[in-house]
Write a protein that holds these residues in place. Sequence first.
Motif, PDB file in Angstrom:
ATOM      1  N   ASN A  98       0.823  -1.212   0.000  1.00  0.00           N
ATOM      2  CA  ASN A  98       0.000   0.000   0.000  1.00  0.00           C
ATOM      3  C   ASN A  98       0.851   1.255   0.000  1.00  0.00           C
ATOM      4  OD1 ASN A  98      -2.495   1.234  -0.201  1.00  0.00           O
ATOM      5  ND2 ASN A  98      -2.758   1.408   2.015  1.00  0.00           N
ATOM      6  N   GLY A  99       1.795   1.288  -0.938  1.00  0.00           N
ATOM      7  CA  GLY A  99       2.596   2.486  -1.116  1.00  0.00           C
ATOM      8  C   GLY A  99       1.903   3.472  -2.040  1.00  0.00           C
ATOM      9  N   PRO A 100       2.668   4.212  -2.859  1.00  0.00           N
ATOM     10  CA  PRO A 100       4.147   4.181  -2.878  1.00  0.00           C
ATOM     11  C   PRO A 100       4.743   4.829  -1.630  1.00  0.00           C
ATOM     12  CG  PRO A 100       3.310   5.912  -4.309  1.00  0.00           C
ATOM     13  CD  PRO A 100       2.105   5.156  -3.841  1.00  0.00           C
ATOM     14  N   PHE A 101       6.077   4.609  -1.459  1.00  0.00           N
ATOM     15  CA  PHE A 101       6.762   5.082  -0.266  1.00  0.00           C
ATOM     16  C   PHE A 101       7.564   6.334  -0.602  1.00  0.00           C
ATOM     17  CE2 PHE A 101       5.686   0.809   0.713  1.00  0.00           C
ATOM     18  CZ  PHE A 101       5.566   0.737   2.095  1.00  0.00           C
ATOM     19  N   ASN A 102       7.529   7.278   0.322  1.00  0.00           N
ATOM     20  CA  ASN A 102       8.291   8.515   0.172  1.00  0.00           C
ATOM     21  C   ASN A 102       8.977   8.787   1.502  1.00  0.00           C
ATOM     22  OD1 ASN A 102       9.365  10.977  -0.504  1.00  0.00           O
ATOM     23  ND2 ASN A 102       7.393  12.050  -0.658  1.00  0.00           N
ATOM     24  N   GLY A 104      10.344   6.548   3.285  1.00  0.00           N
ATOM     25  CA  GLY A 104      10.003   5.444   4.169  1.00  0.00           C
ATOM     26  C   GLY A 104       8.565   5.467   4.655  1.00  0.00           C
ATOM     27  N   ILE A 105       7.768   6.457   4.251  1.00  0.00           N
ATOM     28  CA  ILE A 105       6.364   6.571   4.664  1.00  0.00           C
ATOM     29  C   ILE A 105       5.477   6.176   3.493  1.00  0.00           C
ATOM     30  CG2 ILE A 105       4.553   8.083   5.550  1.00  0.00           C
ATOM     31  CD1 ILE A 105       6.808   7.543   7.508  1.00  0.00           C
ATOM     32  N   ALA A 106       4.566   5.235   3.750  1.00  0.00           N
ATOM     33  CA  ALA A 106       3.663   4.772   2.697  1.00  0.00           C
ATOM     34  C   ALA A 106       2.531   5.764   2.502  1.00  0.00           C
ATOM     35  CB  ALA A 106       3.098   3.405   3.057  1.00  0.00           C
ATOM     36  N   ALA A 107       2.208   6.018   1.225  1.00  0.00           N
ATOM     37  CA  ALA A 107       1.129   6.965   0.910  1.00  0.00           C
ATOM     38  C   ALA A 107      -0.254   6.345   1.054  1.00  0.00           C
ATOM     39  CB  ALA A 107       1.316   7.490  -0.517  1.00  0.00           C
ATOM     40  N   GLY A 108      -0.333   5.014   0.931  1.00  0.00           N
ATOM     41  CA  GLY A 108      -1.648   4.365   1.008  1.00  0.00           C
ATOM     42  C   GLY A 108      -2.499   4.610  -0.218  1.00  0.00           C
ATOM     43  N   SER A 109      -1.901   4.504  -1.396  1.00  0.00           N
ATOM     44  CA  SER A 109      -2.609   4.814  -2.636  1.00  0.00           C
ATOM     45  C   SER A 109      -3.275   3.602  -3.259  1.00  0.00           C
ATOM     46  CB  SER A 109      -1.634   5.444  -3.651  1.00  0.00           C
ATOM     47  OG  SER A 109      -2.313   5.864  -4.794  1.00  0.00           O
ATOM     48  N   GLY A 110      -3.201   2.455  -2.595  1.00  0.00           N
ATOM     49  CA  GLY A 110      -3.873   1.276  -3.142  1.00  0.00           C
ATOM     50  C   GLY A 110      -5.363   1.285  -2.833  1.00  0.00           C
ATOM     51  N   ARG A 111      -6.146   0.790  -3.771  1.00  0.00           N
ATOM     52  CA  ARG A 111      -7.602   0.758  -3.594  1.00  0.00           C
ATOM     53  C   ARG A 111      -8.023  -0.680  -3.287  1.00  0.00           C
ATOM     54  NH1 ARG A 111     -11.469   4.718  -4.751  1.00  0.00           N
ATOM     55  NH2 ARG A 111     -13.399   4.010  -3.776  1.00  0.00           N
ATOM     56  N   ASN A 112      -8.788  -0.905  -2.230  1.00  0.00           N
ATOM     57  CA  ASN A 112      -9.202  -2.251  -1.810  1.00  0.00           C
ATOM     58  C   ASN A 112      -7.989  -3.128  -1.500  1.00  0.00           C
ATOM     59  OD1 ASN A 112     -12.116  -1.887  -2.372  1.00  0.00           O
ATOM     60  ND2 ASN A 112     -11.424  -1.772  -4.493  1.00  0.00           N
ATOM     61  N   ASN A 113      -6.911  -2.537  -1.028  1.00  0.00           N
ATOM     62  CA  ASN A 113      -5.650  -3.257  -0.843  1.00  0.00           C
ATOM     63  C   ASN A 113      -5.369  -3.661   0.594  1.00  0.00           C
ATOM     64  OD1 ASN A 113      -5.275  -2.800  -3.535  1.00  0.00           O
ATOM     65  ND2 ASN A 113      -3.135  -2.143  -3.345  1.00  0.00           N
ATOM     66  N   VAL A 114      -6.201  -3.214   1.544  1.00  0.00           N
ATOM     67  CA  VAL A 114      -5.933  -3.471   2.958  1.00  0.00           C
ATOM     68  C   VAL A 114      -7.140  -4.186   3.555  1.00  0.00           C
ATOM     69  CG1 VAL A 114      -5.458  -2.457   5.203  1.00  0.00           C
ATOM     70  CG2 VAL A 114      -4.409  -1.491   3.145  1.00  0.00           C
ATOM     71  N   HIS A 115      -6.884  -5.322   4.203  1.00  0.00           N
ATOM     72  CA  HIS A 115      -7.962  -6.086   4.828  1.00  0.00           C
ATOM     73  C   HIS A 115      -7.460  -6.686   6.134  1.00  0.00           C
ATOM     74  CE1 HIS A 115     -10.778  -6.028   1.414  1.00  0.00           C
ATOM     75  NE2 HIS A 115      -9.689  -6.043   0.654  1.00  0.00           N
ATOM     76  N   PHE A 127      -4.934 -11.406  10.786  1.00  0.00           N
ATOM     77  CA  PHE A 127      -4.071 -11.223   9.617  1.00  0.00           C
ATOM     78  C   PHE A 127      -4.356  -9.850   9.029  1.00  0.00           C
ATOM     79  CE2 PHE A 127      -4.892 -15.832   9.831  1.00  0.00           C
ATOM     80  CZ  PHE A 127      -3.588 -16.305   9.915  1.00  0.00           C
ATOM     81  N   VAL A 128      -3.279  -9.101   8.764  1.00  0.00           N
ATOM     82  CA  VAL A 128      -3.399  -7.806   8.094  1.00  0.00           C
ATOM     83  C   VAL A 128      -2.808  -7.964   6.694  1.00  0.00           C
ATOM     84  CG1 VAL A 128      -2.714  -5.391   8.082  1.00  0.00           C
ATOM     85  CG2 VAL A 128      -3.289  -6.512  10.241  1.00  0.00           C
ATOM     86  N   PHE A 129      -3.675  -7.860   5.682  1.00  0.00           N
ATOM     87  CA  PHE A 129      -3.218  -7.979   4.298  1.00  0.00           C
ATOM     88  C   PHE A 129      -2.928  -6.591   3.749  1.00  0.00           C
ATOM     89  CE2 PHE A 129      -5.404 -11.936   5.036  1.00  0.00           C
ATOM     90  CZ  PHE A 129      -4.642 -12.856   4.349  1.00  0.00           C
ATOM     91  N   SER A 130      -1.810  -6.478   3.069  1.00  0.00           N
ATOM     92  CA  SER A 130      -1.359  -5.197   2.531  1.00  0.00           C
ATOM     93  C   SER A 130      -0.777  -5.443   1.146  1.00  0.00           C
ATOM     94  CB  SER A 130      -0.318  -4.567   3.465  1.00  0.00           C
ATOM     95  OG  SER A 130       0.175  -3.359   2.949  1.00  0.00           O
ATOM     96  N   ALA A 131      -1.442  -4.910   0.122  1.00  0.00           N
ATOM     97  CA  ALA A 131      -1.007  -5.138  -1.263  1.00  0.00           C
ATOM     98  C   ALA A 131      -0.445  -3.862  -1.851  1.00  0.00           C
ATOM     99  CB  ALA A 131      -2.178  -5.636  -2.105  1.00  0.00           C
ATOM    100  N   ALA A 132       0.442  -4.014  -2.801  1.00  0.00           N
ATOM    101  CA  ALA A 132       1.107  -2.865  -3.427  1.00  0.00           C
ATOM    102  C   ALA A 132       0.115  -2.041  -4.226  1.00  0.00           C
ATOM    103  CB  ALA A 132       2.232  -3.342  -4.333  1.00  0.00           C
ATOM    104  N   ALA A 133       0.285  -0.704  -4.175  1.00  0.00           N
ATOM    105  CA  ALA A 133      -0.532   0.188  -4.995  1.00  0.00           C
ATOM    106  C   ALA A 133      -0.124   0.038  -6.449  1.00  0.00           C
ATOM    107  CB  ALA A 133      -0.363   1.624  -4.533  1.00  0.00           C
ATOM    108  N   ILE A 134      -1.001   0.460  -7.334  1.00  0.00           N
ATOM    109  CA  ILE A 134      -0.728   0.292  -8.758  1.00  0.00           C
ATOM    110  C   ILE A 134       0.463   1.130  -9.209  1.00  0.00           C
ATOM    111  CG2 ILE A 134      -2.230   2.151  -9.619  1.00  0.00           C
ATOM    112  CD1 ILE A 134      -3.183   0.106 -11.758  1.00  0.00           C
ATOM    113  N   GLU A 135       0.778   2.182  -8.390  1.00  0.00           N
ATOM    114  CA  GLU A 135       1.945   3.004  -8.750  1.00  0.00           C
ATOM    115  C   GLU A 135       3.257   2.289  -8.454  1.00  0.00           C
ATOM    116  OE1 GLU A 135      -1.234   5.912  -7.195  1.00  0.00           O
ATOM    117  OE2 GLU A 135      -0.542   3.869  -6.779  1.00  0.00           O
ATOM    118  N   THR A 136       3.174   1.212  -7.643  1.00  0.00           N
ATOM    119  CA  THR A 136       4.379   0.463  -7.286  1.00  0.00           C
ATOM    120  C   THR A 136       4.547  -0.715  -8.224  1.00  0.00           C
ATOM    121  OG1 THR A 136       4.063   1.067  -4.963  1.00  0.00           O
ATOM    122  CG2 THR A 136       5.546  -0.768  -5.436  1.00  0.00           C
TER     123      THR A 136
END
Length: 698
Positions: A98-102, A104-115, A127-136
């Motif tokens: 759920n980046g992109p990272f700037n 070392g801080i994640a922007a959280g630009s992923g949609r439906n990526n965190v559960h 369980f915490v699921f965290s998927a990469a944003a499309i910008e990554t």
Amino acid sequence: MKKRKFILYACLLYVFLAGISWKAFAQGVNNNWHFGTYNEISFNSGTPVFTQNSAVSTFESSAAVSDENGELLFYTMGARIWDRNGTEMPNANGLLGNGPFNGGIAAGSGRNNVHIVPHPGNPDQYFVFSAAAIETPGGKAYYHVVDMSLNGGLGDVVPGMKNIEIIEAHGREAYTVTRGICGTYWFIGSMMTSPVSYYAFKIDENGVHQNPVITYVPYHNMADIGPTEITRNGIAISASSNNVMMADFDQQNGTFSHFQLFPNGHTGQYLELSPNHEKFYLIHYNKIWQYDLDLYPNVTGIAATALNLAPATSPLNVTYEDLRQAPNGSLYAVRLNFNNQFLESYSIDKINNPDASIAGFSLNALPIPQNARFITFGSSVLPRQQINKIIHPQARLDTVICKETAITLRSPYPDYSYQWSNGNISPQIQVSQSGTYWVISKSTTDCTWYIDSFKVRKQEPVNIDLGPDTTICKGDTAHINVYQAGIEHYLWNDGDPGFEKNITEAGTYHITVQQGGCSYSDTLKLKIIDPYFRIIPDDTVLCKGDFLRLNTESNMDNQVQWDNGHNGPSIEINAPGKYSAIAQNLCGQLSDTVNIDPVNCHCKPEIPTAFTPNGDGKNDVFTPLLRSDCALKDFEFSIFNRYGTKIYFSNTAGAGWNGTYSNQKLADNGVYFYLVKLSNNYGNTEPVIYKGQVTLIR
């Protein structure tokens, strides 16, 4: 003993679970939403309260989980995790997804990526699921494990259980979580493979299975699959910029099948289900469409139910970005407001009664500060399933076989697997003998086994008989007695509780008796007959020399005797007089009498051959003469001159011609022709014609 609990019932107990929404069951888990930049909505008071006290900072995806009482546990944007006090968990550093990272801080630009998903095998872990944003680049997906027993009960990421990669490539911002069977879950992602595919990862008491169940989508125009929602019945709905797709999801093996596309013209970005999962809602820019799932698998029919709930606006001015079901049963929508194509403000609208055929819609349903910033509300959490719950019976039900040769015993749990005491595996069985029967109903959703027992007693039938439908004479009484030893209750349809009844009125009489928990009944239809008897025809006449048949008419079966000694329903007579008949029947004796008078039925006129209309009072009128007892029906009298012209006509018997024309001009001496036409009332009624000539002499 195995972890499965055998829930024993002493009798039939119905526990109604089917109508409870997954997201509403233990609904406290979703009572606190943390999303956007420092935003929080709490539903604990019953009325949603918006504040900016959260520590969360994310452009899009986030998730928060509370306990069943609505007390916040923790929240996350995937690459960062905060405890209930808003402090990042000690071991939550260096998280990926759920980046992109700037810096070392994640922007959280992923949609439906965190559960967040409860661990089926450990009540303290998630369980915490965290998927990469499309910008990554790469399209990876990870999960971390949070244990709420760590860090003094505030929770922490389990050492060595973070950044566990489950998708190494091709992931996109389209992930969902749904239930499996027996307390399990599925974490599902739509993958940018060729062809497009779903990766389904099973989550059970052993953790997250690393090998996905892969299903390929048969449509090339669904390459950009966005969000997917799956109902409790396994109906999967996926949206893309090109179309809407539906399929069946197997909650046991994680596969998709029976794919279908909506007709052209139906597209969208974001989805949400109604609480009862019978409708779904689809955002398409400035519109929020409602669809009815009751018609599935008829996707054309479902598409035809589309109803836009959002007010009419321009997509240049309004865009909806997210829908989420709240614990209060409403759906909340994120609305972005633009002015000259520049984002001006954020609003929260609400869909009221989303289970209704036509849901309501409220603009600005939840006031928010002017500086609030957010795109989504975050993901919902499926509550942890109770798999070791013992339910004690509250009622007892014994079953009695009455007059039926067999009865049906049914498990109270639909869509389970079954094992009956007689080896049958269907939801119901037929039994015809006394005894105790039991069924094990095995849940396919929470792995609970329910055992229901049925005590069956076969009651010896009671023969209650009112006799055949019958008829009695007016003034008589029908006496009925249905007493039988052992019968506990009698009840007639008129409310009479007795076993004996005297009936004097026509009608339908129904009695119900009870013995040993069984009811038996019979019905009697009773008619009242008012007897009549008569001779037909009534008083009449008889032509001289003719015969007449006298018949009898009655609503009874009779023995008939005439006064002339003849027996039978009719006689033939040839003379006038008084005739009587006596009828004997079930209701007694009836009689009737008719009078038959003589009549001349053969009228023949006497017609002169000449007449002298000179005014001397003698033979001045030419008249056909009829006897006074002649019973005429019709009479016509016409006079014609020698040229065949009719110069006189009368239809009155006894009328005659006086030797003048209609203009009172005297007719000349000479021969004229007459025609008399008559018919009799009785006997031979056919018309008879008499014609000839008459001489007029002045």
